[in-house]
Design a protein around this motif. Structure first.
Motif, mmCIF file in Angstrom:
data_model
loop_
_atom_site.group_PDB
_atom_site.id
_atom_site.type_symbol
_atom_site.label_atom_id
_atom_site.label_comp_id
_atom_site.label_asym_id
_atom_site.label_seq_id
_atom_site.Cartn_x
_atom_site.Cartn_y
_atom_site.Cartn_z
ATOM 1 N N ILE A 24 -2.077 -10.587 -11.802
ATOM 2 C CA ILE A 24 -2.427 -9.347 -12.515
ATOM 3 C C ILE A 24 -1.198 -8.625 -13.064
ATOM 4 C CG2 ILE A 24 -2.394 -7.768 -10.530
ATOM 5 C CD1 ILE A 24 -5.089 -6.638 -11.751
ATOM 6 N N GLU A 25 -0.015 -8.907 -12.530
ATOM 7 C CA GLU A 25 1.197 -8.216 -12.966
ATOM 8 C C GLU A 25 1.593 -8.623 -14.377
ATOM 9 O OE1 GLU A 25 4.336 -7.382 -9.814
ATOM 10 O OE2 GLU A 25 3.309 -9.150 -8.998
ATOM 11 N N VAL A 37 0.846 -1.704 -18.666
ATOM 12 C CA VAL A 37 1.701 -2.470 -17.771
ATOM 13 C C VAL A 37 1.109 -2.358 -16.371
ATOM 14 C CG1 VAL A 37 3.987 -2.648 -16.742
ATOM 15 C CG2 VAL A 37 3.759 -2.097 -19.145
ATOM 16 N N ILE A 38 0.943 -3.500 -15.726
ATOM 17 C CA ILE A 38 0.474 -3.522 -14.344
ATOM 18 C C ILE A 38 1.622 -4.030 -13.493
ATOM 19 C CG2 ILE A 38 -1.218 -4.414 -12.713
ATOM 20 C CD1 ILE A 38 -3.176 -4.710 -15.042
ATOM 21 N N ALA A 39 2.041 -3.187 -12.553
ATOM 22 C CA ALA A 39 3.202 -3.510 -11.725
ATOM 23 C C ALA A 39 2.946 -3.122 -10.277
ATOM 24 C CB ALA A 39 4.432 -2.776 -12.247
ATOM 25 N N GLY A 43 1.741 -1.115 -1.725
ATOM 26 C CA GLY A 43 0.920 -2.285 -1.420
ATOM 27 C C GLY A 43 -0.145 -2.541 -2.459
ATOM 28 N N SER A 44 -0.073 -1.857 -3.588
ATOM 29 C CA SER A 44 -1.081 -1.973 -4.641
ATOM 30 C C SER A 44 -0.420 -2.332 -5.969
ATOM 31 C CB SER A 44 -1.823 -0.641 -4.795
ATOM 32 O OG SER A 44 -2.451 -0.275 -3.607
ATOM 33 N N PHE A 45 -1.231 -2.278 -7.032
ATOM 34 C CA PHE A 45 -0.753 -2.512 -8.385
ATOM 35 C C PHE A 45 -1.154 -1.317 -9.230
ATOM 36 C CE2 PHE A 45 -1.468 -6.568 -6.400
ATOM 37 C CZ PHE A 45 -0.267 -7.205 -6.625
ATOM 38 N N CYS A 46 -0.171 -0.652 -9.838
ATOM 39 C CA CYS A 46 -0.428 0.523 -10.660
ATOM 40 C C CYS A 46 -0.536 0.117 -12.123
ATOM 41 C CB CYS A 46 0.686 1.545 -10.484
ATOM 42 S SG CYS A 46 0.693 2.273 -8.830
ATOM 43 N N ILE A 47 -1.468 0.767 -12.820
ATOM 44 C CA ILE A 47 -1.696 0.502 -14.238
ATOM 45 C C ILE A 47 -1.229 1.718 -15.019
ATOM 46 C CG2 ILE A 47 -3.381 -0.133 -15.985
ATOM 47 C CD1 ILE A 47 -5.247 -0.921 -13.580
ATOM 48 N N THR A 48 -0.287 1.498 -15.948
ATOM 49 C CA THR A 48 0.264 2.588 -16.753
ATOM 50 C C THR A 48 0.212 2.192 -18.225
ATOM 51 O OG1 THR A 48 1.784 3.120 -14.958
ATOM 52 C CG2 THR A 48 2.289 4.060 -17.108
ATOM 53 N N LEU A 49 -0.265 3.102 -19.063
ATOM 54 C CA LEU A 49 -0.265 2.855 -20.498
ATOM 55 C C LEU A 49 1.152 3.041 -21.040
ATOM 56 C CD1 LEU A 49 -3.560 4.653 -21.523
ATOM 57 C CD2 LEU A 49 -3.148 2.190 -21.383
ATOM 58 N N LYS A 57 0.684 7.494 -19.327
ATOM 59 C CA LYS A 57 -0.359 7.937 -18.403
ATOM 60 C C LYS A 57 -0.735 6.824 -17.425
ATOM 61 C CE LYS A 57 -4.236 10.918 -18.719
ATOM 62 N NZ LYS A 57 -5.149 11.589 -19.610
ATOM 63 N N SER A 58 -0.837 7.185 -16.155
ATOM 64 C CA SER A 58 -1.296 6.254 -15.127
ATOM 65 C C SER A 58 -2.822 6.208 -15.184
ATOM 66 C CB SER A 58 -0.833 6.733 -13.754
ATOM 67 O OG SER A 58 -1.358 5.893 -12.755
ATOM 68 N N ILE A 59 -3.381 5.003 -15.304
ATOM 69 C CA ILE A 59 -4.837 4.901 -15.459
ATOM 70 C C ILE A 59 -5.512 4.057 -14.380
ATOM 71 C CG2 ILE A 59 -4.794 5.336 -17.938
ATOM 72 C CD1 ILE A 59 -5.325 2.233 -18.240
ATOM 73 N N GLY A 60 -4.796 3.723 -13.326
ATOM 74 C CA GLY A 60 -5.471 2.973 -12.277
ATOM 75 C C GLY A 60 -4.553 2.470 -11.199
ATOM 76 N N LYS A 61 -5.204 2.081 -10.103
ATOM 77 C CA LYS A 61 -4.501 1.500 -8.965
ATOM 78 C C LYS A 61 -5.445 0.499 -8.322
ATOM 79 C CE LYS A 61 -1.492 3.038 -5.278
ATOM 80 N NZ LYS A 61 -0.973 4.218 -4.570
ATOM 81 N N LEU A 62 -5.014 -0.747 -8.258
ATOM 82 C CA LEU A 62 -5.841 -1.824 -7.717
ATOM 83 C C LEU A 62 -5.114 -2.543 -6.591
ATOM 84 C CD1 LEU A 62 -7.045 -3.410 -11.093
ATOM 85 C CD2 LEU A 62 -8.300 -1.797 -9.663
ATOM 86 N N SER A 63 -5.875 -3.075 -5.665
ATOM 87 C CA SER A 63 -5.342 -3.898 -4.577
ATOM 88 C C SER A 63 -6.041 -5.241 -4.616
ATOM 89 C CB SER A 63 -5.608 -3.241 -3.225
ATOM 90 O OG SER A 63 -4.935 -2.015 -3.148
ATOM 91 N N GLY A 64 -5.384 -6.252 -4.106
ATOM 92 C CA GLY A 64 -5.979 -7.579 -4.052
ATOM 93 C C GLY A 64 -4.920 -8.630 -4.284
ATOM 94 N N SER A 65 -5.382 -9.854 -4.476
ATOM 95 C CA SER A 65 -4.472 -10.955 -4.757
ATOM 96 C C SER A 65 -5.249 -12.084 -5.411
ATOM 97 C CB SER A 65 -3.802 -11.447 -3.477
ATOM 98 O OG SER A 65 -4.758 -11.977 -2.599
ATOM 99 N N GLY A 66 -4.509 -13.022 -5.980
ATOM 100 C CA GLY A 66 -5.148 -14.150 -6.643
ATOM 101 C C GLY A 66 -5.772 -13.718 -7.950
ATOM 102 N N SER A 67 -7.086 -13.841 -8.070
ATOM 103 C CA SER A 67 -7.744 -13.474 -9.326
ATOM 104 C C SER A 67 -8.582 -12.205 -9.219
ATOM 105 C CB SER A 67 -8.613 -14.634 -9.818
ATOM 106 O OG SER A 67 -9.619 -14.923 -8.863
#
Length: 112
Positions: A24-25, A37-39, A43-49, A57-67
């Motif tokens: 996802i990065e 940009v997803i970085a 322990g998560s991945f932040c989504i920034t426009l 602007k930060s538009i999300g935060k996701l956790s997980g791995s793989g797909s």
């Protein structure tokens, strides 16, 4: 001598595997044409426009791995945050935001 060389080489290869980025990065083209940009962030991945009307602007935060990833997604137009998920398949990222897990909207982003 050859055994020591092989062991030294193995020590350099193993750490590289541990540092591999999650699928996802990276940089993604959103449905509106902006770049997101997803970085890694904690322990998560932040989504920034990075481009477009809402750049920075930060538009999300996701956790997980793989797909598969889950967390929260914010609509940059309304600043409303929804339960969200992301699913990576090749060079595509299907983003989904839901209200009460019933009313959902999806977008497909492309890797840049």
């Amino acid at each position: 001598m050859k055994l020591r060389t092989w062991i030294a080489a193995a020590l350099f290869v193993v750490p590289g595997v541990a540092l591999a980025a999650e699928p996802i990065e990276g940089n993604w083209k959103t449905a509106s044409g902006a770049t997101a940009v997803i970085a890694k962030c904690g322990g998560s991945f932040c989504i920034t426009l990075k481009t477009g009307k809402h750049a920075g602007k930060s538009i999300g935060k996701l956790s997980g791995s793989g797909s598969d990833y889950s967390g929260s997604i914010t609509d940059p137009e309304t600043d409303k945050t929804y339960s969200g998920s992301g699913s990576v398949s090749g060079k595509s990222l299907k983003m989904k935001g839901c209200v009460l897990a019933v009313l959902c909207k999806s977008q497909t982003w492309s890797r840049l």
